[in-house]
Design a protein around this motif. Structure first.
Motif, PDB file in Angstrom:
ATOM      1  N   UNK A  37     124.799 131.978  49.665  1.00 14.40           N
ATOM      2  CA  UNK A  37     124.092 134.315  49.695  1.00 14.40           C
ATOM      3  C   UNK A  37     122.996 134.666  50.568  1.00 14.40           C
ATOM      4  N   UNK A  38     121.713 133.811  50.594  1.00 18.16           N
ATOM      5  CA  UNK A  38     120.907 134.083  51.604  1.00 18.16           C
ATOM      6  C   UNK A  38     121.664 134.655  52.666  1.00 18.16           C
ATOM      7  N   UNK A  39     122.325 133.945  53.188  1.00 18.33           N
ATOM      8  CA  UNK A  39     122.238 134.587  54.988  1.00 18.33           C
ATOM      9  C   UNK A  39     123.281 135.912  54.606  1.00 18.33           C
ATOM     10  N   UNK A  40     124.086 135.755  53.387  1.00 16.84           N
ATOM     11  CA  UNK A  40     125.122 137.042  53.215  1.00 16.84           C
ATOM     12  C   UNK A  40     124.140 138.494  52.919  1.00 16.84           C
ATOM     13  N   UNK A  41     123.099 138.273  51.985  1.00 11.45           N
ATOM     14  CA  UNK A  41     122.336 139.191  52.047  1.00 11.45           C
ATOM     15  C   UNK A  41     120.966 139.658  53.561  1.00 11.45           C
ATOM     16  N   UNK A  42     121.324 138.713  53.651  1.00 10.83           N
ATOM     17  CA  UNK A  42     120.525 139.110  55.689  1.00 10.83           C
ATOM     18  C   UNK A  42     121.329 139.556  56.381  1.00 10.83           C
ATOM     19  N   UNK A  43     122.747 139.322  56.220  1.00  6.55           N
ATOM     20  CA  UNK A  43     123.626 139.965  56.950  1.00  6.55           C
ATOM     21  C   UNK A  43     123.649 141.940  56.399  1.00  6.55           C
ATOM     22  N   UNK A  44     123.438 141.966  55.181  1.00 10.20           N
ATOM     23  CA  UNK A  44     123.753 143.088  54.757  1.00 10.20           C
ATOM     24  C   UNK A  44     122.535 143.873  55.027  1.00 10.20           C
ATOM     25  N   UNK A  45     121.686 143.228  55.595  1.00 14.88           N
ATOM     26  CA  UNK A  45     120.068 144.102  56.102  1.00 14.88           C
ATOM     27  C   UNK A  45     119.127 144.036  54.665  1.00 14.88           C
ATOM     28  N   UNK A  46     119.206 143.290  53.906  1.00 15.47           N
ATOM     29  CA  UNK A  46     118.683 143.533  52.491  1.00 15.47           C
ATOM     30  C   UNK A  46     117.474 141.579  52.295  1.00 15.47           C
ATOM     31  N   UNK A  47     116.357 142.192  52.206  1.00 16.60           N
ATOM     32  CA  UNK A  47     115.321 140.451  52.205  1.00 16.60           C
ATOM     33  C   UNK A  47     116.034 139.645  50.957  1.00 16.60           C
ATOM     34  N   UNK A  48     116.175 138.647  51.136  1.00 16.11           N
ATOM     35  CA  UNK A  48     116.770 137.486  49.886  1.00 16.11           C
ATOM     36  C   UNK A  48     115.426 137.765  48.850  1.00 16.11           C
ATOM     37  N   UNK A  49     114.667 138.348  48.786  1.00 18.72           N
ATOM     38  CA  UNK A  49     113.441 137.838  48.497  1.00 18.72           C
ATOM     39  C   UNK A  49     113.372 138.881  47.197  1.00 18.72           C
ATOM     40  N   UNK A  50     113.919 140.193  47.672  1.00 18.74           N
ATOM     41  CA  UNK A  50     114.070 141.168  47.017  1.00 18.74           C
ATOM     42  C   UNK A  50     115.198 141.057  46.705  1.00 18.74           C
ATOM     43  N   UNK A  51     116.383 140.776  46.645  1.00 14.64           N
ATOM     44  CA  UNK A  51     117.681 140.795  46.296  1.00 14.64           C
ATOM     45  C   UNK A  51     118.495 139.915  45.838  1.00 14.64           C
ATOM     46  N   UNK A  52     119.207 140.080  44.946  1.00 14.23           N
ATOM     47  CA  UNK A  52     120.433 138.436  44.466  1.00 14.23           C
ATOM     48  C   UNK A  52     122.002 139.509  45.302  1.00 14.23           C
ATOM     49  N   UNK A  53     122.911 138.839  45.338  1.00 14.38           N
ATOM     50  CA  UNK A  53     123.999 138.687  45.534  1.00 14.38           C
ATOM     51  C   UNK A  53     124.703 138.689  44.192  1.00 14.38           C
ATOM     52  N   UNK A  54     126.230 139.307  44.076  1.00 17.72           N
ATOM     53  CA  UNK A  54     126.814 139.278  43.112  1.00 17.72           C
ATOM     54  C   UNK A  54     128.287 139.212  44.219  1.00 17.72           C
ATOM     55  N   UNK A  55     128.867 138.188  43.088  1.00 15.55           N
ATOM     56  CA  UNK A  55     130.816 138.646  43.911  1.00 15.55           C
ATOM     57  C   UNK A  55     130.953 139.287  42.578  1.00 15.55           C
TER      58      UNK A  55
END
Length: 145
Positions: A93-111
């Motif tokens: 999920x963290x890799x996908x957040x970085x792909x989206x250009x956001x920091x995993x420390x401040x965002x979560x990913x939801x399917x």
């Protein structure tokens, strides 16, 4: 040398063994030989170091005995409505957040599930990606004081 006198060459595609006496084949022809559609799959040559090098559909491959290929289907998905694609069908999920250009420390990913509900994934969780998956980023609230 006629084809009947040519040596039999052995190769694998996705760990399935094949043989041919035709030492120069196009990438798409190897996919078709493996019963894979070149419109859906792309072919990669596995080097001695395990690196996958792309082979074009019209690219001629001069086969040698015991060569290994991998066929991969490109996975298409969206994050926050933005289209992405990859051959790597499992990512955190963290890799996908970085792909989206956001920091995993401040965002979560939801399917986004087929019923429209969402499920938040843990940053370190390895997610299996499927063609057509939809994800959204969710800003984390609160935090450590």
């Amino acid at each position: 040398m006629s084809h009947s006198d040519a040596p039999v060459l052995h190769f694998t595609v996705n760990n399935r063994p094949f043989t041919t006496t035709d030492s120069d084949r196009e990438g798409a022809a190897l996919l078709r030989l493996a019963a894979l559609d070149p419109q859906v799959f792309d072919l990669f040559l596995i080097t001695e170091h395990g690196i996958e090098e792309p082979v074009g559909d019209m690219q001629i491959i001069n086969l040698v005995d015991d060569v290994t290929f991998r066929a991969r289907r490109k996975v298409r998905f969206t994050i926050d409505g933005d289209a992405h694609n990859t051959y790597d069908d499992d990512q955190t999920a963290a890799d996908l957040l970085r792909l989206a250009g956001v920091d995993p420390a401040g965002y979560d990913l939801a399917r986004i599930r087929p019923n429209g509900e969402s499920h938040t994934e843990q940053d370190g969780k390895l997610l299996e990606l499927h063609d057509g998956d939809e994800f959204v980023t969710v800003k984390q609230v609160g935090g450590v004081a």
